[in-house]
Design an enzyme around this catalytic site. Sequence first.
Site, mmCIF file in Angstrom:
data_model
loop_
_atom_site.group_PDB
_atom_site.id
_atom_site.type_symbol
_atom_site.label_atom_id
_atom_site.label_comp_id
_atom_site.label_asym_id
_atom_site.label_seq_id
_atom_site.Cartn_x
_atom_site.Cartn_y
_atom_site.Cartn_z
ATOM 1 N N LYS A 1 -25.586 26.856 3.987
ATOM 2 C CA LYS A 1 -24.926 27.112 2.760
ATOM 3 C C LYS A 1 -26.247 26.475 1.178
ATOM 4 C CE LYS A 1 -20.588 27.095 0.825
ATOM 5 N NZ LYS A 1 -19.055 26.726 1.006
ATOM 6 N N SER B 1 -15.562 30.477 1.290
ATOM 7 C CA SER B 1 -16.716 30.342 0.220
ATOM 8 C C SER B 1 -18.130 30.113 1.064
ATOM 9 C CB SER B 1 -16.884 29.063 -0.635
ATOM 10 O OG SER B 1 -17.125 27.818 0.087
ATOM 11 N N SER C 1 -12.909 26.093 3.345
ATOM 12 C CA SER C 1 -14.407 27.433 3.245
ATOM 13 C C SER C 1 -15.184 27.648 4.793
ATOM 14 C CB SER C 1 -15.096 27.136 2.076
ATOM 15 O OG SER C 1 -14.854 27.377 0.778
HETATM 16 N N1 GLN Z 1 -10.623 29.118 -1.317
HETATM 17 C C1 GLN Z 1 -10.484 27.891 -1.655
HETATM 18 C C2 GLN Z 1 -11.117 27.733 -2.623
HETATM 19 O O1 GLN Z 1 -11.383 28.166 -3.815
HETATM 20 C C3 GLN Z 1 -11.422 26.730 -0.631
HETATM 21 C C4 GLN Z 1 -12.796 26.937 -0.981
HETATM 22 C C5 GLN Z 1 -14.212 25.596 -0.445
HETATM 23 O O2 GLN Z 1 -13.589 25.223 0.873
HETATM 24 N N2 GLN Z 1 -14.784 24.574 -0.674
HETATM 25 O O3 GLN Z 1 -11.205 26.570 -3.804
#
Ligand code: GLN
Length: 494
Positions: free
Chosen positions: A82, A157, A181
């Site tokens: 990532k 994400s 994420s």
């Molecule tokens: N979807 C969540 C957010 O928007 C989680 C994001 C993540 O785990 N980095 O913050």
Amino acid sequence: MSRAADVAGWTVAEAVERLDAEEISSVELAQAVLEAIGRRDGAIGAYLHVDADAALAAARAADERRSRGDRAPLLGVPIGLKDNISEQGQPCGCASRILRGYRAPYDATVVRRLREAGAVLLGRLNMDEFAMGSSTENSAFGPTRNPWDRTRVPGGSSGGAAAAVAADIALAALGSDTGGSIRQPASFCGCVGLKPTYGRVSRYGLVAFASSLDQIGPLTKSVDDAALLLSVIAGRDPMDSTSLDAPVPPADVARTAPDTLQGLRIGLPVEYFIPGMDAEVEAAVRAAIARAADLGAEVREVRLPHTRYAVAVYYLVATAECSANLARYDGVRYGLRIPAEDVIEQYGRTRAAGFGPEVKRRIILGTYTLSAGYYDAYYLRAQKVRTLIRRDFEAAYRECDLLAAPVTPTPAFRLGENVDDPLNMYLGDILTIPANLAGLCAISLPAGRTASGLPVGLQLIAPPLEEARLLRAAAALERAMGPRERPPRTEEAR
Ligand code: GLN
């Protein structure tokens, strides 16, 4: 199907086996995966950057090590990262314009450990900007598409990571999970995603989003691969004072797991089977839980009464922490700089041009909740409710060993469907956020598909540092549910 396509579809364990048996060299394996990326990623958009030369050099070095009798656990295995995990000399832009041109000056601890284990790093995987989002649509460089249905999001994400693993253009990947994420994109793309216990894996070299929640973990094609990668990346690191000094589950913890779940008490949190949940998601998850019962698990309902506050608490804590963590992007030290007369003006212009709308929204929210007069009402209150959420889990784990639940209330949604409705996007995180708030470990594994063919994930959640229990149960269930399903190849679907 060409040989190259087959090879890129191997699990990490399969690749290691064939490399050990000298059926293929690391260089041949890397070439095959790079070819697969070249053929298929145009339609998916999982990678932001591929460094074929660096991958092939690492593969040659792996072949060399092997010829000297080295049997490091990931010797010659191609893996994607990532775009928020530092890899020396490579771009590390968090899919943001503000880090344009920035290259990481050092390796994250997880990257150092992957290299020591012999992994071949392929490139940088797309994500929501600074890991803020649930669809990868917040990337400044365009969204990634779901390999099962390219009109749909891969989740986020870590959407690039999940899509790459599902589409067989990486054998495995590392992502990060602050509020879901890793697990949510794994669920949307039909792969395995493990969020380790907070502190299990060093965050040194992970670009910080919300430091009390962030955790790096693997996205893989199997539970066995997740265990293998965890055994490489986990463990105490003097460079991260929050990393834990606890024994790491052995690499073969999933492979050697018994087929039975006899003696395991699985709790179903009633609050996680929420009204409005997609009927096919619920049916697939309940069918997987019935499998667990067939394997001997004792299934009972449990209560996590503070679940309804989790989304609010998360979006207060995470925005507060991100507003502090992202203060460093000022146009002076890294990446983009929009010059101006004075430095304050330069900060403002750089940040206005460099951050996308979701990142700005969160910085503004977090700055507000941390400001004098609001701190007690929002941030401090959120921290107190966070403690209540953690205590809910402690109470539940007195009655059961693991929790089982859906990962998300819906399968992958359509590109564009939620972009103008951030609140609705946030609400979709309800089932993954609590494990981060409470510092637990959790895994998402494939549990079938909807009638239209979209993957559905099952989430298992275990107490802190109980990854061995989590991985053993997940491995038994994975075996019971049968072989991995693959999405249609994009070159064939086109
Ligand atoms: N979807 C969540 C957010 O928007 C989680 C994001 C993540 O785990 N980095 O913050």
